[in-house]
Each structure stands twice: as C-alpha cells, then as structure tokens.
Design a protein around this motif. Structure first.
Motif, PDB file in Angstrom:
ATOM      1  N   ALA A 207      11.155   4.816 -11.443  1.00 19.90           N
ATOM      2  CA  ALA A 207      10.951   3.483 -10.857  1.00 19.90           C
ATOM      3  C   ALA A 207      10.859   2.417 -11.956  1.00 19.90           C
ATOM      4  CB  ALA A 207       9.679   3.473  -9.998  1.00 19.90           C
ATOM      5  N   ARG A 208      10.122   2.752 -13.002  1.00 25.43           N
ATOM      6  CA  ARG A 208       9.954   1.786 -14.099  1.00 25.43           C
ATOM      7  C   ARG A 208      11.265   1.565 -14.848  1.00 25.43           C
ATOM      8  NH1 ARG A 208       7.858  -1.480 -15.533  1.00 25.43           N
ATOM      9  NH2 ARG A 208       6.517  -1.170 -17.350  1.00 25.43           N
ATOM     10  N   THR A 209      12.021   2.658 -15.085  1.00 22.25           N
ATOM     11  CA  THR A 209      13.272   2.496 -15.850  1.00 22.25           C
ATOM     12  C   THR A 209      14.351   1.817 -15.011  1.00 22.25           C
ATOM     13  OG1 THR A 209      13.974   4.721 -15.251  1.00 22.25           O
ATOM     14  CG2 THR A 209      12.866   4.486 -17.363  1.00 22.25           C
ATOM     15  N   ARG A 210      14.179   1.821 -13.693  1.00 21.67           N
ATOM     16  CA  ARG A 210      15.181   1.157 -12.848  1.00 21.67           C
ATOM     17  C   ARG A 210      14.747  -0.247 -12.449  1.00 21.67           C
ATOM     18  NH1 ARG A 210      17.569   6.199  -9.363  1.00 21.67           N
ATOM     19  NH2 ARG A 210      18.466   7.248 -11.163  1.00 21.67           N
TER      20      ARG A 210
ATOM     21  N   ALA B 131       7.889  -2.413  -3.757  1.00 23.84           N
ATOM     22  CA  ALA B 131       6.919  -1.590  -4.490  1.00 23.84           C
ATOM     23  C   ALA B 131       7.245  -0.117  -4.250  1.00 23.84           C
ATOM     24  CB  ALA B 131       5.492  -1.889  -4.025  1.00 23.84           C
ATOM     25  N   VAL B 132       6.842   0.716  -5.196  1.00 26.41           N
ATOM     26  CA  VAL B 132       7.010   2.165  -5.054  1.00 26.41           C
ATOM     27  C   VAL B 132       5.620   2.795  -5.136  1.00 26.41           C
ATOM     28  CG1 VAL B 132       7.979   4.274  -6.078  1.00 26.41           C
ATOM     29  CG2 VAL B 132       9.319   2.143  -6.087  1.00 26.41           C
ATOM     30  N   VAL B 133       5.254   3.541  -4.092  1.00 25.73           N
ATOM     31  CA  VAL B 133       3.942   4.181  -4.026  1.00 25.73           C
ATOM     32  C   VAL B 133       4.180   5.684  -3.960  1.00 25.73           C
ATOM     33  CG1 VAL B 133       1.792   4.348  -2.715  1.00 25.73           C
ATOM     34  CG2 VAL B 133       3.035   2.178  -2.765  1.00 25.73           C
ATOM     35  N   ALA B 134       3.640   6.435  -4.923  1.00 29.09           N
ATOM     36  CA  ALA B 134       3.963   7.860  -4.985  1.00 29.09           C
ATOM     37  C   ALA B 134       2.733   8.742  -5.134  1.00 29.09           C
ATOM     38  CB  ALA B 134       4.914   8.124  -6.152  1.00 29.09           C
TER      39      ALA B 134
ATOM     40  N   GLU C 195      -0.922   8.872 -18.951  1.00 28.24           N
ATOM     41  CA  GLU C 195       0.504   8.751 -18.610  1.00 28.24           C
ATOM     42  C   GLU C 195       0.769   7.464 -17.820  1.00 28.24           C
ATOM     43  OE1 GLU C 195       2.569  10.606 -19.947  1.00 28.24           O
ATOM     44  OE2 GLU C 195       4.434  10.423 -18.815  1.00 28.24           O
ATOM     45  N   SER C 196      -0.129   7.121 -16.918  1.00 28.18           N
ATOM     46  CA  SER C 196       0.076   5.886 -16.144  1.00 28.18           C
ATOM     47  C   SER C 196      -0.035   4.663 -17.059  1.00 28.18           C
ATOM     48  CB  SER C 196      -0.926   5.792 -14.989  1.00 28.18           C
ATOM     49  OG  SER C 196      -2.238   5.685 -15.477  1.00 28.18           O
ATOM     50  N   LYS C 197      -0.875   4.780 -18.095  1.00 31.55           N
ATOM     51  CA  LYS C 197      -0.998   3.686 -19.063  1.00 31.55           C
ATOM     52  C   LYS C 197       0.308   3.560 -19.850  1.00 31.55           C
ATOM     53  CE  LYS C 197      -4.378   1.914 -22.354  1.00 31.55           C
ATOM     54  NZ  LYS C 197      -5.566   2.227 -23.135  1.00 31.55           N
ATOM     55  N   ARG C 198       0.859   4.714 -20.239  1.00 31.07           N
ATOM     56  CA  ARG C 198       2.115   4.696 -20.996  1.00 31.07           C
ATOM     57  C   ARG C 198       3.243   4.093 -20.157  1.00 31.07           C
ATOM     58  NH1 ARG C 198       6.744   7.369 -21.666  1.00 31.07           N
ATOM     59  NH2 ARG C 198       6.412   8.839 -19.973  1.00 31.07           N
ATOM     60  N   LEU C 199       3.257   4.483 -18.864  1.00 30.80           N
ATOM     61  CA  LEU C 199       4.313   3.972 -17.990  1.00 30.80           C
ATOM     62  C   LEU C 199       4.044   2.530 -17.558  1.00 30.80           C
ATOM     63  CD1 LEU C 199       4.792   7.089 -15.646  1.00 30.80           C
ATOM     64  CD2 LEU C 199       6.443   6.227 -17.317  1.00 30.80           C
ATOM     65  N   GLY C 200       2.780   2.151 -17.668  1.00 30.60           N
ATOM     66  CA  GLY C 200       2.406   0.810 -17.224  1.00 30.60           C
ATOM     67  C   GLY C 200       2.399   0.699 -15.713  1.00 30.60           C
ATOM     68  N   CYS C 201       1.820   1.692 -15.045  1.00 33.92           N
ATOM     69  CA  CYS C 201       1.725   1.596 -13.582  1.00 33.92           C
ATOM     70  C   CYS C 201       0.266   1.800 -13.164  1.00 33.92           C
ATOM     71  CB  CYS C 201       2.640   2.618 -12.914  1.00 33.92           C
ATOM     72  SG  CYS C 201       2.265   4.320 -13.296  1.00 33.92           S
ATOM     73  N   THR C 202      -0.011   1.561 -11.904  1.00 40.20           N
ATOM     74  CA  THR C 202      -1.387   1.645 -11.405  1.00 40.20           C
ATOM     75  C   THR C 202      -1.676   3.061 -10.919  1.00 40.20           C
ATOM     76  OG1 THR C 202      -1.197  -0.645 -10.701  1.00 40.20           O
ATOM     77  CG2 THR C 202      -3.024   0.625  -9.778  1.00 40.20           C
ATOM     78  N   TYR C 203      -2.848   3.581 -11.269  1.00 38.04           N
ATOM     79  CA  TYR C 203      -3.259   4.930 -10.876  1.00 38.04           C
ATOM     80  C   TYR C 203      -4.495   4.823  -9.986  1.00 38.04           C
ATOM     81  CZ  TYR C 203      -5.217   9.684 -11.675  1.00 38.04           C
ATOM     82  OH  TYR C 203      -5.744  10.947 -11.541  1.00 38.04           O
ATOM     83  N   LEU C 204      -4.354   5.287  -8.749  1.00 36.42           N
ATOM     84  CA  LEU C 204      -5.466   5.208  -7.807  1.00 36.42           C
ATOM     85  C   LEU C 204      -5.847   6.600  -7.314  1.00 36.42           C
ATOM     86  CD1 LEU C 204      -4.235   2.205  -5.622  1.00 36.42           C
ATOM     87  CD2 LEU C 204      -5.928   2.127  -7.453  1.00 36.42           C
TER      88      LEU C 204
ATOM     89  N   ASP D 187       5.614  -3.232 -13.717  1.00 38.95           N
ATOM     90  CA  ASP D 187       4.450  -2.342 -13.788  1.00 38.95           C
ATOM     91  C   ASP D 187       3.596  -2.384 -12.527  1.00 38.95           C
ATOM     92  OD1 ASP D 187       3.724  -4.923 -14.300  1.00 38.95           O
ATOM     93  OD2 ASP D 187       2.636  -4.485 -16.168  1.00 38.95           O
ATOM     94  N   ARG D 188       3.303  -3.601 -12.059  1.00 39.10           N
ATOM     95  CA  ARG D 188       2.400  -3.691 -10.910  1.00 39.10           C
ATOM     96  C   ARG D 188       3.079  -3.290  -9.603  1.00 39.10           C
ATOM     97  NH1 ARG D 188       0.607  -9.828 -10.469  1.00 39.10           N
ATOM     98  NH2 ARG D 188      -0.833  -8.810  -9.047  1.00 39.10           N
ATOM     99  N   GLN D 189       4.377  -3.086  -9.647  1.00 39.97           N
ATOM    100  CA  GLN D 189       5.093  -2.663  -8.431  1.00 39.97           C
ATOM    101  C   GLN D 189       5.084  -1.147  -8.260  1.00 39.97           C
ATOM    102  OE1 GLN D 189       8.826  -4.832  -9.456  1.00 39.97           O
ATOM    103  NE2 GLN D 189       8.799  -5.336  -7.288  1.00 39.97           N
ATOM    104  N   VAL D 190       4.538  -0.431  -9.209  1.00 39.50           N
ATOM    105  CA  VAL D 190       4.548   1.034  -9.132  1.00 39.50           C
ATOM    106  C   VAL D 190       3.100   1.550  -9.077  1.00 39.50           C
ATOM    107  CG1 VAL D 190       5.318   3.180 -10.228  1.00 39.50           C
ATOM    108  CG2 VAL D 190       6.710   1.103 -10.436  1.00 39.50           C
ATOM    109  N   ILE D 191       2.793   2.255  -7.999  1.00 39.34           N
ATOM    110  CA  ILE D 191       1.440   2.789  -7.807  1.00 39.34           C
ATOM    111  C   ILE D 191       1.543   4.303  -7.633  1.00 39.34           C
ATOM    112  CG2 ILE D 191      -0.577   2.821  -6.287  1.00 39.34           C
ATOM    113  CD1 ILE D 191       0.189  -0.045  -5.424  1.00 39.34           C
ATOM    114  N   ILE D 192       0.743   5.041  -8.400  1.00 36.66           N
ATOM    115  CA  ILE D 192       0.666   6.483  -8.198  1.00 36.66           C
ATOM    116  C   ILE D 192      -0.748   6.829  -7.748  1.00 36.66           C
ATOM    117  CG2 ILE D 192       2.521   7.147  -9.800  1.00 36.66           C
ATOM    118  CD1 ILE D 192       0.410   7.599 -11.941  1.00 36.66           C
ATOM    119  N   TYR D 193      -0.887   7.900  -6.964  1.00 40.05           N
ATOM    120  CA  TYR D 193      -2.220   8.261  -6.494  1.00 40.05           C
ATOM    121  C   TYR D 193      -2.359   9.775  -6.382  1.00 40.05           C
ATOM    122  CZ  TYR D 193       0.004   8.598  -1.912  1.00 40.05           C
ATOM    123  OH  TYR D 193       0.830   8.928  -0.869  1.00 40.05           O
ATOM    124  N   SER D 194      -3.614  10.198  -6.445  1.00 38.05           N
ATOM    125  CA  SER D 194      -3.883  11.638  -6.428  1.00 38.05           C
ATOM    126  C   SER D 194      -5.301  11.898  -5.928  1.00 38.05           C
ATOM    127  CB  SER D 194      -3.741  12.189  -7.851  1.00 38.05           C
ATOM    128  OG  SER D 194      -4.201  13.518  -7.918  1.00 38.05           O
TER     129      SER D 194
END
Lengths: 243, 149
Positions: B88-91, B55-58, B112-121, B95-102
């Motif tokens: 991460a997504r292009t490599r 997973a990638v958490v950023a 943007e997270s919807k477009r990329l298909g990743c989780t936003y927390l 989708d569920r393996q990529v989590i972004i947070y802020s």
C-alpha cells in the motif's frame, strides 16, 4: 498431557490462538455497542444489532467452553463425565438449537443449514450441554469453511447392517487432504485449506468433539470427496432410542 | 505507464473474518464511504493493483496463498498483513492512509509499522479505531494537492 506448571510450546500456541479467537468477537461486541451509543446505528436497525451482539457473545462463550473442556480433560477432571444415568439428549432439538446460532452468519454468505427428518426424535444418553457443544463446533466449521451460496445438510439415519444411529454433517468447500482426515482430530491441528481460508483458529473444536463423543461410546470420522467438494463429518452412536 | 485509478470514496478492508467487523463497516458507511473486503493478502494486493483507495485497513493475521508475496525471513512471515501495508505504501498511499491492526501488542510490529510509516492499532479498542479513521477521513490527499496547485 503436560503439567500446567510446565506449559510447552503447544500449550502456549493454543493459548495465543485462543486469545486471538475470543478477542475477535468481543471486539465486534464493543464496536457495535459503541456504534449504538454514538448514534451510528439507525433506530430501525437497533434490534438487529443487539441480536448480533448476543450471537457474538454466545460464540465467545462457546470458545471459552471449548477451552474449559480441554483444560478439564487434560487435567483428568471427570466431574462432567457423562455417566450411564446421564440425561436423554433429543438429537433434532440439540441440532436445531445449534443451527439457529449459526443461521445469521451463514446467511450473510448465502449458506443455508438444513436438517433432514426433523420429525423422528432420535435420542442418546449423555450431557445435552456437551452434545450441543459438539454440534456447535461442527456447524461452526461447516459454515466457516463452506463455499458461498451452498447448503450445510444434517442427515440422521440408521445403518441397517450395524443398527447404529448415524448423524452426518455435510457441507461443500475446500475440505482437506486424504492424509489429514485423522489429523483433524488432534489438538491444535488445522488443515492446510482451513488456514488458507481463515488465518487463526484454535484447532480445538474437532478434538473436543471426539473426546465428548468417546465418553458416550460414540465416534466421529471425517471424509472428503474432492470430486464434488463435499465434506462429511459422520457421527456414530451405537446406543440410541427414539422418543 | 497508466496511473492506477483512485477510489476516493472507498476503503479497502483486508480481513479474513469480516463477520466480526460489521460494526466497522457500518461506521465507515455512516461517513458516506464504501468498503471493499479482501480476505487474503493475495486479494488485497490484487485490489491495490487495480485501484488506489482512500485508506487501506489490514488485519495482521490474514491468510496468504502465494508465499512469494511475503518477504522471506521478515516479520511478514508471521504477520502477513504487513505485506499489504508495505505494498500500500509503495503504491502511493500516504502514511496516515494505511492502518494495520492485531490482537497482539508486539514490539516487532511496532518497529515495522514505524519503518513503513503506518498506524498500528490493537483490537479491542474500537473507539480508538474510529477516532483514527475519522482523522484519516478528515484529510483528502488529492484535494490537498489540488489546493497547493
């Protein structure tokens, strides 16, 4: 400074940065407490985790104090201004108190904090709380922006030509450009190298250091030697004594 | 082209203030996994060029040294962590393996997270973070592919 009724872009940017800065350690506190509650933390590590929680809460309070001081000084509130009858501040004691706070986070990066000459009890008159805040802000920067496995040195000495008490906080790191040496003390300013190291910061710490020191007729200046990557924050106290 | 080696037991954690994330590292390690930390967008992208992670958490607010790594005139300029999620997504991370947070709840990031298909927390909700991680870790895409074969 702008009226609180008309916050400008700088006020709002500071506030956004401040929120970011204070949520980070609080997020760490909540996460660690959750780990303690759900059994993620092994029994033998509980004490260490509680100490980490305390450090993160103290750091949060330090940030809030910066904001409180900034707000008060912006509004011209002088209730905490240091009068001539202010208390005696024993410098080594305040430095050690501040250093203890950053010891653990420093060691996690191999960064040691070393105070030269712990014996001579240099003292100045002012508010111990505010001076401790100065040392905490300086050590926070020194630890955060130091190279890994390096030493932050605090060096007290007397300048013979002026008879001023000088306190230097020295660390090794990416530093700042020559033309940034004064800009560092402006509200909200962060050096290019600092932004490259840590994306978010309030840019309040050094501004507040200078304001607090000015109140006791002391001063602070920044110096960077690119050749040996040494950052020096030099505090100058014309009025001092030895206890 | 040589496929990127997969580290099935390692999570890439991209954050410039790892000292505030001891709790997260401890939680991940308690699940039997390892953590690799990247402090900049540059380091994270370099790590992903060498390995594919479980997973990638950023963190969205993370320094970027090489500005060509962020898409110009895009939300990545304000939130460089989005560039990490994009790469991460292009490599090949699902989708569920990529989590972004802020810290900030921002509709632009949500879109943007919807477009990329990743989780936003959001920061400040570690329990939700841990639940999401447990959900991610309960699914090993390689094992699923092997089962289908």
């Amino acid at each position: 400074m702008n009226s609180p009724h008309h916050p400008d872009a700088l006020d709002l940017r500071l506030l956004a940065n401040f929120i970011h800065q204070v949520v980070n350690p609080l997020n760490g506190v909540i996460g660690t407490v959750d780990n303690l509650l759900d059994g993620t933390v092994a029994l033998d590590k509980r004490h260490q985790r509680l100490a980490a929680i305390r450090a993160q809460l103290e750091w949060s309070v330090m940030l809030v104090r910066n904001l409180a001081y900034f707000t008060e000084s912006s509004l011209g509130v002088e209730s905490r201004k240091q009068s001539p009858a202010a208390k005696i501040c024993v410098i080594p004691q305040l430095v050690i108190e501040a250093a203890l706070f950053f010891q653990e986070s420093g060691l996690s990066e191999g960064i040691n904090i070393h105070l030269e000459d712990r014996e001579t009890q240099y003292a100045v008159r002012g508010s111990p709380d505010l001076l401790r805040q100065v040392f905490m802000n300086l050590l926070d920067n020194a630890v955060k922006y130091s190279d890994a496995d390096s030493t932050v040195t605090i060096r007290p000495w007397i300048q013979k030509s002026t008879n001023h008490f000088i306190l230097e906080v020295r660390n090794y790191g990416p530093g700042f450009r020559f033309d940034e040496a004064e800009l560092l003390f402006k509200v909200g300013y962060r050096s290019e190298q600092a932004i490259k190291r840590v994306a978010s910061g309030t840019g309040l710490g050094l501004f507040i250091c200078r304001r607090i020191l000015m109140e006791i007729d002391a001063s602070i200046e920044a110096e960077y030697s690119r050749q040996n990557r040494e950052v020096i924050m030099r505090l100058r106290f014309p009025n001092w004594e030895v206890m | 082209m040589t496929p990127i080696p997969r580290l099935a037991d390692t999570i890439l954690l991209a954050d410039d203030e790892p000292y505030n994330l001891g709790w997260l590292v401890e939680f991940i390690v308690s699940k039997g996994l390892k953590v690799v930390n990247a402090r900049t967008v540059d380091e994270a992208i370099d790590s992903m060029s060498k390995h594919k992670y479980r997973a990638v958490v950023a963190d969205l607010s993370i320094p970027v040294h090489d500005l060509s790594l962020v898409a110009p005139a895009s939300p990545q300029e304000r939130y460089p962590g989005l560039a990490i999620a994009d790469i991460a997504r292009t490599r090949g991370h699902l989708d569920r393996q990529v989590i972004i947070y802020s810290v900030h709840d921002d509709d632009i990031v949500r879109a943007e997270s919807k477009r990329l298909g990743c989780t936003y927390l959001l920061k400040g909700r570690p329990r939700q973070f841990k639940e999401e991680l447990v959900s991610v870790l309960s699914f090993d895409p390689l094992n699923q592919q092997q089962k289908q074969l």
